[in-house]
Design an enzyme around this catalytic site. Structure first.
Site, PDB file in Angstrom:
ATOM      1  N   GLY A  23       0.844  -1.193   0.000  1.00 31.11           N
ATOM      2  CA  GLY A  23       0.000   0.000   0.000  1.00 31.11           C
ATOM      3  C   GLY A  23       0.876   1.239   0.000  1.00 31.11           C
ATOM      4  O   GLY A  23       2.081   1.167   0.275  1.00 31.11           O
TER       5      GLY A  23
ATOM      6  N   GLN B  23       2.597  10.060   2.018  1.00 34.35           N
ATOM      7  CA  GLN B  23       3.912   9.400   2.069  1.00 34.35           C
ATOM      8  C   GLN B  23       4.821   9.863   0.924  1.00 34.35           C
ATOM      9  O   GLN B  23       6.035   9.685   1.000  1.00 34.35           O
ATOM     10  CB  GLN B  23       3.753   7.874   2.019  1.00 34.35           C
ATOM     11  CG  GLN B  23       3.077   7.321   3.274  1.00 34.35           C
ATOM     12  CD  GLN B  23       2.978   5.817   3.229  1.00 34.35           C
ATOM     13  OE1 GLN B  23       2.057   5.279   2.619  1.00 34.35           O
ATOM     14  NE2 GLN B  23       3.907   5.141   3.860  1.00 34.35           N
TER      15      GLN B  23
ATOM     16  N   CYS C  79       5.629  -0.155   7.663  1.00 35.02           N
ATOM     17  CA  CYS C  79       5.255   1.104   6.997  1.00 35.02           C
ATOM     18  C   CYS C  79       6.449   1.560   6.170  1.00 35.02           C
ATOM     19  O   CYS C  79       7.576   1.567   6.674  1.00 35.02           O
ATOM     20  CB  CYS C  79       4.900   2.161   8.042  1.00 35.02           C
ATOM     21  SG  CYS C  79       4.402   3.739   7.310  1.00 35.02           S
ATOM     22  N   LEU C  80       6.188   1.929   4.926  1.00 35.26           N
ATOM     23  CA  LEU C  80       7.287   2.356   4.054  1.00 35.26           C
ATOM     24  C   LEU C  80       7.894   3.665   4.550  1.00 35.26           C
ATOM     25  O   LEU C  80       9.018   3.993   4.186  1.00 35.26           O
ATOM     26  CB  LEU C  80       6.786   2.494   2.609  1.00 35.26           C
ATOM     27  CG  LEU C  80       6.295   1.175   1.978  1.00 35.26           C
ATOM     28  CD1 LEU C  80       5.733   1.423   0.577  1.00 35.26           C
ATOM     29  CD2 LEU C  80       7.408   0.125   1.927  1.00 35.26           C
TER      30      LEU C  80
ATOM     31  N   HIS D  14      -4.809   0.932   7.504  1.00 32.11           N
ATOM     32  CA  HIS D  14      -3.491   1.564   7.671  1.00 32.11           C
ATOM     33  C   HIS D  14      -3.379   2.780   6.738  1.00 32.11           C
ATOM     34  O   HIS D  14      -2.898   3.834   7.139  1.00 32.11           O
ATOM     35  CB  HIS D  14      -2.423   0.504   7.359  1.00 32.11           C
ATOM     36  CG  HIS D  14      -1.004   0.970   7.396  1.00 32.11           C
ATOM     37  ND1 HIS D  14      -0.090   0.528   8.334  1.00 32.11           N
ATOM     38  CD2 HIS D  14      -0.311   1.830   6.596  1.00 32.11           C
ATOM     39  CE1 HIS D  14       1.079   1.095   8.109  1.00 32.11           C
ATOM     40  NE2 HIS D  14       0.979   1.890   7.046  1.00 32.11           N
ATOM     41  N   GLU D  15      -3.838   2.618   5.496  1.00 28.90           N
ATOM     42  CA  GLU D  15      -3.705   3.710   4.508  1.00 28.90           C
ATOM     43  C   GLU D  15      -4.673   4.852   4.817  1.00 28.90           C
ATOM     44  O   GLU D  15      -4.313   6.029   4.679  1.00 28.90           O
ATOM     45  CB  GLU D  15      -3.943   3.182   3.079  1.00 28.90           C
ATOM     46  CG  GLU D  15      -3.011   2.059   2.629  1.00 28.90           C
ATOM     47  CD  GLU D  15      -1.540   2.346   2.832  1.00 28.90           C
ATOM     48  OE1 GLU D  15      -1.154   3.528   2.809  1.00 28.90           O
ATOM     49  OE2 GLU D  15      -0.775   1.380   3.039  1.00 28.90           O
TER      50      GLU D  15
ATOM     51  N   HIS E 148      -3.216   6.959   7.359  1.00 29.05           N
ATOM     52  CA  HIS E 148      -2.237   7.912   6.798  1.00 29.05           C
ATOM     53  C   HIS E 148      -2.950   9.192   6.339  1.00 29.05           C
ATOM     54  O   HIS E 148      -2.439  10.292   6.534  1.00 29.05           O
ATOM     55  CB  HIS E 148      -1.530   7.301   5.575  1.00 29.05           C
ATOM     56  CG  HIS E 148      -0.285   6.525   5.900  1.00 29.05           C
ATOM     57  ND1 HIS E 148       0.781   7.056   6.589  1.00 29.05           N
ATOM     58  CD2 HIS E 148       0.073   5.249   5.601  1.00 29.05           C
ATOM     59  CE1 HIS E 148       1.739   6.150   6.699  1.00 29.05           C
ATOM     60  NE2 HIS E 148       1.335   5.030   6.103  1.00 29.05           N
TER      61      HIS E 148
HETATM   62  O1  K1U Z   1       1.465   2.371   3.913  1.00 28.57           O
HETATM   63  C1  K1U Z   1       2.551   1.812   3.915  1.00 28.57           C
HETATM   64  O2  K1U Z   1       3.485   2.285   4.540  1.00 28.57           O
HETATM   65  C2  K1U Z   1       2.712   0.523   3.166  1.00 28.57           C
HETATM   66  C3  K1U Z   1       2.699  -0.682   4.063  1.00 28.57           C
HETATM   67  C4  K1U Z   1       1.275  -1.208   4.155  1.00 28.57           C
HETATM   68  C5  K1U Z   1       0.986  -2.242   5.183  1.00 28.57           C
HETATM   69  C6  K1U Z   1       1.769  -3.353   5.379  1.00 28.57           C
HETATM   70  C7  K1U Z   1       1.443  -4.313   6.310  1.00 28.57           C
HETATM   71  C8  K1U Z   1       0.344  -4.186   7.065  1.00 28.57           C
HETATM   72  C9  K1U Z   1      -0.424  -3.078   6.873  1.00 28.57           C
HETATM   73  C10 K1U Z   1      -0.112  -2.120   5.933  1.00 28.57           C
HETATM   74  C11 K1U Z   1       3.616  -1.719   3.455  1.00 28.57           C
HETATM   75  O3  K1U Z   1       3.428  -2.150   2.373  1.00 28.57           O
HETATM   76  S1  K1U Z   1       4.967  -2.240   4.410  1.00 28.57           S
HETATM   77  C12 K1U Z   1       5.785  -3.469   3.385  1.00 28.57           C
HETATM   78  C13 K1U Z   1       5.069  -4.771   3.342  1.00 28.57           C
HETATM   79  O4  K1U Z   1       4.210  -5.026   4.143  1.00 28.57           O
HETATM   80  C14 K1U Z   1       5.416  -5.766   2.326  1.00 28.57           C
HETATM   81  C15 K1U Z   1       6.521  -5.661   1.547  1.00 28.57           C
HETATM   82  C16 K1U Z   1       6.802  -6.608   0.586  1.00 28.57           C
HETATM   83  C17 K1U Z   1       5.994  -7.686   0.408  1.00 28.57           C
HETATM   84  C18 K1U Z   1       4.885  -7.823   1.211  1.00 28.57           C
HETATM   85  C19 K1U Z   1       4.591  -6.862   2.157  1.00 28.57           C
HETATM   86 ZN    ZN Z   2       2.401   3.247   6.262  1.00 28.18          ZN
END
Ligand code: K1U
Ligand code: ZN
Length: 173
Positions: A46, A51, A95-96, A137-138, A141
């Site tokens: 996401g 972000q 979270c990225l 989560h999004e 944000h």
């Molecule tokens: O919003 C963001 O920061 C993105 C975040 C979203 C998220 C992840 C996990 C649970 C809830 C919300 C991410 O994508 S973090 C990276 C991640 O989860 C991932 C990376 C590579 C493959 C699979 C997942």
């Molecule tokens: Zn996030």
């Protein structure tokens, strides 16, 4: 399509409530394309407007897990949660904007979300599993909330200090 730089916590833009999108212009369509490319490149499941410094109510997600399944890139504009399940789910979140930090967060297991698509059409769908966690989560944000806001002040402070150090190190490069 362009990969946009992802803001790292702490950043005041990640604490602000975003404004609704009033018109779906070519600029909005370009931003959505860039956000999807930035999300896949990270990689993540996401990514929300703030972000990448875009203070508008838009996020992208693709939570397809199966290697052989086709991707499902989704763009959600002005999303609203219209229903949440009573049942809760604990999911490990990342979270990225807070790289390499993970914590368990409890949220409703299922949610119904209504949003505008890129053609201005109203969409509504019920999500479960990672899709439900990611959508919540999004949307957080877009309201200036991060997953670390669900943790104890001590854990939040610890993670914030790590991120301040990471940003100092990255600035020295
Ligand atoms: O919003 C963001 O920061 C993105 C975040 C979203 C998220 C992840 C996990 C649970 C809830 C919300 C991410 O994508 S973090 C990276 C991640 O989860 C991932 C990376 C590579 C493959 C699979 C997942
Ligand atoms: Zn996030």
């Amino acid at each position: 399509m362009t990969i946009r730089p992802i803001l790292i916590h702490p950043d005041p833009r990640l604490k602000k409530r975003c404004d609704p999108v009033t018109e779906i212009t070519d600029e909005v369509r370009r931003a959505a394309d860039d956000m999807l490319q930035t999300m896949y490149d990270a990689p993540g499941v996401g990514l929300a407007g703030p972000q990448v410094g875009l203070m508008s109510r838009i996020f992208v997600m693709d939570c397809v897990k199966e290697e052989d399944a086709p991707p499902r890139p989704m763009v959600l504009i002005n999303p609203e949660i219209t229903w949440t399940s009573e049942a809760l789910n604990v999911h490990e979140e990342g979270c990225l904007s807070i790289p390499e930090q993970y914590a368990e967060v409890t949220r409703p297991a299922e949610v119904r979300v209504r949003w505008l698509d890129l053609n201005g059409g109203v969409q509504e769908e019920q999500f479960g599993g990672l899709w439900a966690t990611c959508a919540q989560h999004e949307i957080d944000h877009l309201d200036g909330k991060l997953f670390i806001d669900y943790l104890t002040p001590l854990k939040r402070q610890l993670i914030t200090r790590k991120m301040e150090k990471l940003k100092r190190e990255r600035a020295r490069l």
